[in-house]
Design a protein around this motif. Sequence first.
Motif, PDB file in Angstrom:
ATOM      1  N   CYS A   1     -10.289  18.894-117.440  1.00 12.87           N
ATOM      2  CA  CYS A   1      -9.019  19.883-117.315  1.00 12.87           C
ATOM      3  C   CYS A   1      -7.958  19.468-118.236  1.00 12.87           C
ATOM      4  O   CYS A   1      -6.828  19.823-118.055  1.00 12.87           O
ATOM      5  CB  CYS A   1      -8.594  19.903-115.806  1.00 12.87           C
ATOM      6  N   ASP A   2      -8.235  18.637-119.349  1.00 13.28           N
ATOM      7  CA  ASP A   2      -7.361  18.159-120.273  1.00 13.28           C
ATOM      8  C   ASP A   2      -6.297  17.041-119.501  1.00 13.28           C
ATOM      9  O   ASP A   2      -5.053  17.324-119.986  1.00 13.28           O
ATOM     10  CB  ASP A   2      -6.663  19.190-121.162  1.00 13.28           C
ATOM     11  N   ARG A   3      -6.721  16.438-118.541  1.00 14.56           N
ATOM     12  CA  ARG A   3      -5.565  15.509-117.802  1.00 14.56           C
ATOM     13  C   ARG A   3      -5.951  14.284-117.888  1.00 14.56           C
ATOM     14  O   ARG A   3      -6.488  13.386-116.749  1.00 14.56           O
ATOM     15  CB  ARG A   3      -5.434  15.969-116.314  1.00 14.56           C
ATOM     16  N   GLN A   4      -6.182  13.705-118.913  1.00 17.44           N
ATOM     17  CA  GLN A   4      -6.807  12.373-119.095  1.00 17.44           C
ATOM     18  C   GLN A   4      -5.990  11.213-118.585  1.00 17.44           C
ATOM     19  O   GLN A   4      -6.500  10.174-117.951  1.00 17.44           O
ATOM     20  CB  GLN A   4      -7.049  11.935-120.902  1.00 17.44           C
ATOM     21  N   ALA A   5      -4.581  11.122-118.774  1.00 15.47           N
ATOM     22  CA  ALA A   5      -3.711  10.266-118.364  1.00 15.47           C
ATOM     23  C   ALA A   5      -3.954  10.246-116.775  1.00 15.47           C
ATOM     24  O   ALA A   5      -3.941   9.146-116.285  1.00 15.47           O
ATOM     25  CB  ALA A   5      -2.551  10.487-118.707  1.00 15.47           C
ATOM     26  N   GLU A   6      -3.975  11.147-116.004  1.00 14.74           N
ATOM     27  CA  GLU A   6      -4.109  11.215-114.705  1.00 14.74           C
ATOM     28  C   GLU A   6      -5.559  10.660-114.262  1.00 14.74           C
ATOM     29  O   GLU A   6      -5.399  10.159-113.230  1.00 14.74           O
ATOM     30  CB  GLU A   6      -3.881  12.437-114.111  1.00 14.74           C
ATOM     31  N   ALA A   7      -6.626  11.043-114.832  1.00 13.18           N
ATOM     32  CA  ALA A   7      -7.707  10.414-114.576  1.00 13.18           C
ATOM     33  C   ALA A   7      -7.791   8.796-114.676  1.00 13.18           C
ATOM     34  O   ALA A   7      -8.222   8.345-114.000  1.00 13.18           O
ATOM     35  CB  ALA A   7      -8.873  11.084-115.543  1.00 13.18           C
ATOM     36  N   LEU A   8      -7.331   8.278-115.860  1.00 17.56           N
ATOM     37  CA  LEU A   8      -7.075   6.793-116.099  1.00 17.56           C
ATOM     38  C   LEU A   8      -6.229   6.216-114.838  1.00 17.56           C
ATOM     39  O   LEU A   8      -6.428   5.177-114.521  1.00 17.56           O
ATOM     40  CB  LEU A   8      -6.490   6.590-117.480  1.00 17.56           C
ATOM     41  N   ALA A   9      -5.284   6.957-114.673  1.00 15.42           N
ATOM     42  CA  ALA A   9      -4.308   6.374-113.506  1.00 15.42           C
ATOM     43  C   ALA A   9      -4.959   6.168-112.254  1.00 15.42           C
ATOM     44  O   ALA A   9      -4.764   5.344-111.443  1.00 15.42           O
ATOM     45  CB  ALA A   9      -2.967   7.351-113.442  1.00 15.42           C
ATOM     46  N   LEU A  10      -5.851   7.261-111.913  1.00 19.24           N
ATOM     47  CA  LEU A  10      -6.751   7.528-110.601  1.00 19.24           C
ATOM     48  C   LEU A  10      -7.814   6.261-110.669  1.00 19.24           C
ATOM     49  O   LEU A  10      -7.816   5.419-109.584  1.00 19.24           O
ATOM     50  CB  LEU A  10      -7.344   8.788-110.755  1.00 19.24           C
ATOM     51  N   TYR A  11      -8.149   5.748-111.825  1.00 20.29           N
ATOM     52  CA  TYR A  11      -8.861   4.747-111.763  1.00 20.29           C
ATOM     53  C   TYR A  11      -8.261   3.265-111.558  1.00 20.29           C
ATOM     54  O   TYR A  11      -8.843   2.600-111.012  1.00 20.29           O
ATOM     55  CB  TYR A  11      -9.733   4.514-113.295  1.00 20.29           C
ATOM     56  N   ASP A  12      -7.094   3.182-112.037  1.00 21.54           N
ATOM     57  CA  ASP A  12      -6.413   2.071-111.894  1.00 21.54           C
ATOM     58  C   ASP A  12      -5.916   1.801-110.370  1.00 21.54           C
ATOM     59  O   ASP A  12      -6.076   0.829-110.048  1.00 21.54           O
ATOM     60  CB  ASP A  12      -4.991   2.088-112.749  1.00 21.54           C
ATOM     61  N   HIS A  13      -5.396   2.890-109.887  1.00 20.85           N
ATOM     62  CA  HIS A  13      -5.230   2.942-108.441  1.00 20.85           C
ATOM     63  C   HIS A  13      -6.373   2.749-107.672  1.00 20.85           C
ATOM     64  O   HIS A  13      -6.177   1.784-106.708  1.00 20.85           O
ATOM     65  CB  HIS A  13      -4.719   4.501-107.999  1.00 20.85           C
ATOM     66  N   GLY A  14      -7.382   3.136-107.859  1.00 20.89           N
ATOM     67  CA  GLY A  14      -8.542   2.964-107.184  1.00 20.89           C
ATOM     68  C   GLY A  14      -9.037   1.354-107.341  1.00 20.89           C
ATOM     69  O   GLY A  14      -9.745   0.636-106.296  1.00 20.89           O
ATOM     70  N   ARG A  15      -8.833   1.115-108.704  1.00 22.93           N
ATOM     71  CA  ARG A  15      -9.461  -0.550-108.835  1.00 22.93           C
ATOM     72  C   ARG A  15      -8.454  -1.405-107.979  1.00 22.93           C
ATOM     73  O   ARG A  15      -8.892  -2.406-107.070  1.00 22.93           O
ATOM     74  CB  ARG A  15      -9.152  -0.827-110.090  1.00 22.93           C
ATOM     75  N   ARG A  16      -7.024  -1.167-107.897  1.00 25.77           N
ATOM     76  CA  ARG A  16      -6.249  -2.070-106.982  1.00 25.77           C
ATOM     77  C   ARG A  16      -6.489  -1.802-105.579  1.00 25.77           C
ATOM     78  O   ARG A  16      -6.671  -2.781-104.760  1.00 25.77           O
ATOM     79  CB  ARG A  16      -4.765  -1.480-107.346  1.00 25.77           C
ATOM     80  N   LEU A  17      -6.876  -0.579-105.108  1.00 28.27           N
ATOM     81  CA  LEU A  17      -7.306  -0.303-103.699  1.00 28.27           C
ATOM     82  C   LEU A  17      -8.536  -1.225-103.300  1.00 28.27           C
ATOM     83  O   LEU A  17      -8.413  -1.972-102.299  1.00 28.27           O
ATOM     84  CB  LEU A  17      -7.561   1.360-103.498  1.00 28.27           C
ATOM     85  N   LEU A  18      -9.582  -1.194-104.157  1.00 27.74           N
ATOM     86  CA  LEU A  18     -10.751  -1.915-103.821  1.00 27.74           C
ATOM     87  C   LEU A  18     -10.428  -3.432-103.922  1.00 27.74           C
ATOM     88  O   LEU A  18     -11.033  -4.015-103.051  1.00 27.74           O
ATOM     89  CB  LEU A  18     -11.598  -1.622-104.835  1.00 27.74           C
TER      90      LEU A  18
END
Length: 236
Positions: free
Chosen positions: A185-202
Motif C-alpha cells: 500500500c506504499d507505506r514502506q516507512a510504517e512497515a519498517l517501523a513495525l519491524y523495529d517495534h516487533g524486534r524490541r518487543l521480542l
Amino acid sequence: MRLDGEKQRTVLAALLIAEGSFFPDAELSWLLWGDRPPATHTAQIYNYVSRLRRTLGPDVGIFRRPHGYLMRIGTASFDLLRFRDLAGQGQSAILAGKYEEAGDLLRDALTLWRGPVLANVSEHLAGSEGPPLEEARISVLAGRVEADLAVGRHPQVLPELTRLVDRHPLHERFRAQLMTALYRCDRQAEALALYDHGRRLLGDELGVEPGPLLREVHRAILASDPCLHRPLDQWH
C-alpha cells in the motif's frame, strides 16, 4: 439442545473432543473436580452421562467401557470436526496455489467459531484443551489472511491485520503479513517501523531476535524486492 450445569457440559465437551476414543473415568474426574473429587465421583459421572443420553436421544451413543466411556455421534454434526476438515482442505488448497479456494474454505471454517472456546465448562477442561484449540483457530486465521494477500486483497485486510498485531504482538506471522500489506500500500516507512517495534518487543518479552520470516520480509522491504508481491509461502 440445552444442558444444565457446568459439569454436565464438561462431560459432553470432553467426550466430543475425544472424537470417539475411550475416555477414562479418572480423567473425567480430574476435569470435573481436579485433585479433590468427592467420594461419590464415579456415581456422579454415571448420572451426568445418563442425563446426556436422555438429552441427546438415540442418534448419539455414549457407551460404558471398563473404567470409562466413549461417544459415537453417528451422523450428528460437530463444529470442531467440521472446522478441522475445512482447515485441512484450505491448507491443501494453499499448498496447491489455489488461493481463492483456500480463502473461501478457511473463511467457512472460521464462521464455525461463535464465541470463546469451551465457555461454561470446568476450569480444568478449559485450561487443558482451550489453548490448543485457540492456537488452531489462530493458525487458520493466519492462513486465511495469507490467501487474501495472495490474491491482492491487501487494502481490504490491512485494518484486520492491524487489529490482529495489536492483539497478538508477539505473533510473527501476523506482523510479517501486516508489513507486507503496508509495503504493497506504499507505506514502506510504517512497515519498517513495525519491524523495529516487533524486534524490541521480542527482545524485551522473550529475549530473542526476530525469526527467519520477519527478518526476510524486513530485508525484502529494504531492498524493494519484487518477491513482496508474491505469496509468502512461495518465497523459498
